[in-house]
Motif scaffolding. Structure first.
Motif, short mmCIF file in Angstrom:
data_model
loop_
_atom_site.label_atom_id
_atom_site.label_comp_id
_atom_site.label_asym_id
_atom_site.label_seq_id
_atom_site.Cartn_x
_atom_site.Cartn_y
_atom_site.Cartn_z
N ASP A 59 12.26 55.63 76.94
CA ASP A 59 12.57 55.17 75.59
C ASP A 59 13.72 54.18 75.61
N ASP A 60 13.59 53.13 74.82
CA ASP A 60 14.61 52.10 74.61
C ASP A 60 14.80 51.16 75.78
N ASP A 61 13.97 51.25 76.82
CA ASP A 61 14.03 50.27 77.91
C ASP A 61 13.51 48.93 77.41
N VAL A 62 13.84 47.87 78.14
CA VAL A 62 13.38 46.53 77.82
C VAL A 62 12.55 46.02 78.99
N ILE A 63 11.31 45.64 78.70
CA ILE A 63 10.44 45.05 79.72
C ILE A 63 10.53 43.54 79.53
N ILE A 64 11.01 42.86 80.56
CA ILE A 64 11.21 41.41 80.50
C ILE A 64 10.13 40.74 81.34
N LEU A 65 9.37 39.85 80.70
CA LEU A 65 8.24 39.19 81.35
C LEU A 65 8.62 37.79 81.80
N ASP A 66 8.33 37.51 83.07
CA ASP A 66 8.50 36.15 83.58
C ASP A 66 7.47 35.25 82.90
N GLU A 67 7.69 33.96 83.01
CA GLU A 67 6.77 32.97 82.45
C GLU A 67 5.36 33.19 83.01
N GLY A 68 4.36 33.07 82.17
CA GLY A 68 2.99 33.18 82.62
C GLY A 68 2.07 33.81 81.59
N VAL A 69 0.82 34.00 81.99
CA VAL A 69 -0.20 34.62 81.14
C VAL A 69 -0.47 36.01 81.67
N TYR A 70 -0.39 37.00 80.80
CA TYR A 70 -0.60 38.40 81.16
C TYR A 70 -1.92 38.85 80.54
N SER A 71 -2.93 39.02 81.39
CA SER A 71 -4.24 39.47 80.93
C SER A 71 -4.87 40.29 82.05
N GLY A 72 -6.04 40.82 81.80
CA GLY A 72 -6.74 41.60 82.81
C GLY A 72 -6.46 43.08 82.66
N GLU A 73 -7.02 43.86 83.57
CA GLU A 73 -7.01 45.32 83.50
C GLU A 73 -5.61 45.91 83.39
N ASN A 74 -4.65 45.38 84.15
CA ASN A 74 -3.30 45.95 84.14
C ASN A 74 -2.43 45.46 82.97
N ASN A 75 -2.97 44.56 82.19
CA ASN A 75 -2.20 44.01 81.08
C ASN A 75 -2.92 44.17 79.74
N SER A 76 -3.92 45.02 79.69
CA SER A 76 -4.64 45.29 78.44
C SER A 76 -4.99 46.77 78.42
N ALA A 87 9.98 41.52 76.00
CA ALA A 87 10.46 40.17 75.72
C ALA A 87 10.11 39.25 76.87
N GLY A 88 9.85 38.00 76.55
CA GLY A 88 9.64 36.99 77.57
C GLY A 88 10.97 36.36 77.95
N LYS A 89 11.07 35.95 79.21
CA LYS A 89 12.29 35.27 79.64
C LYS A 89 12.45 33.94 78.89
N ASN A 90 11.33 33.35 78.53
CA ASN A 90 11.35 32.13 77.73
C ASN A 90 10.11 32.14 76.83
N LYS A 91 9.86 31.06 76.15
CA LYS A 91 8.74 31.05 75.19
C LYS A 91 7.40 30.74 75.85
N ASN A 92 7.34 30.60 77.17
CA ASN A 92 6.09 30.31 77.88
C ASN A 92 5.46 31.58 78.43
N VAL A 93 5.35 32.61 77.58
CA VAL A 93 4.76 33.88 77.96
C VAL A 93 3.62 34.17 76.98
N THR A 94 2.44 34.47 77.53
CA THR A 94 1.29 34.83 76.70
C THR A 94 0.80 36.20 77.15
N ILE A 95 0.59 37.09 76.18
CA ILE A 95 0.11 38.44 76.48
C ILE A 95 -1.20 38.66 75.74
N ASN A 96 -2.26 39.03 76.48
CA ASN A 96 -3.53 39.38 75.88
C ASN A 96 -3.61 40.91 75.91
N LEU A 97 -3.34 41.56 74.79
CA LEU A 97 -3.32 43.02 74.72
C LEU A 97 -4.61 43.59 74.13
#
Length: 103
Positions: A59-76, A87-97
């Motif tokens: 609880d209350d941890d922060v998952i920080i995503l490097d730049e990139g597209v997150y999709s597929g079995e481990n990201n949905s 949170a993304g490290k920058n605005k170039n992060v896309t997550i397909n949930l």
């Protein structure tokens, strides 16, 4: 005359009691563990992806995503069952949930 001599004794007993209460209050407060949220950094090629990061997080941890597209079995199809920040490290992060649940 006994009343005059008893006043300093009762005052000393009161001060001793207050000191003991203060001591134990400070001891109790200092023994409380304050836990800080952890930052978990992952990239879009990290084994297990966001799904594993959520499973490993507390609880209350922060998952920080490097730049990139997150999709597929481990990201949905992720069940978010704890209070987390993602949170993304920058605005170039896309997550397909697709298929993920939040509760």
């Amino acid at each position: 005359m006994n009343t005059i001599n008893n006043k300093p004794d009762s005052c000393n007993k009161l001060l001793a009691t207050l000191f003991i209460l203060l001591f134990f209050t400070i001891l109790l407060i200092s023994s409380i563990n304050f836990v800080d949220a952890a930052d978990i950094e992952i990239g879009n090629e990290t084994d297990g992806g966001i799904k594993q990061a959520v499973a490993n997080a507390s609880d209350d941890d922060v998952i920080i995503l490097d730049e990139g597209v997150y999709s597929g079995e481990n990201n949905s199809n992720i069940t978010f069952d704890k209070n987390l920040k993602i949170a993304g490290k920058n605005k170039n992060v896309t997550i397909n949930l697709e298929g993920s649940f939040f509760y």
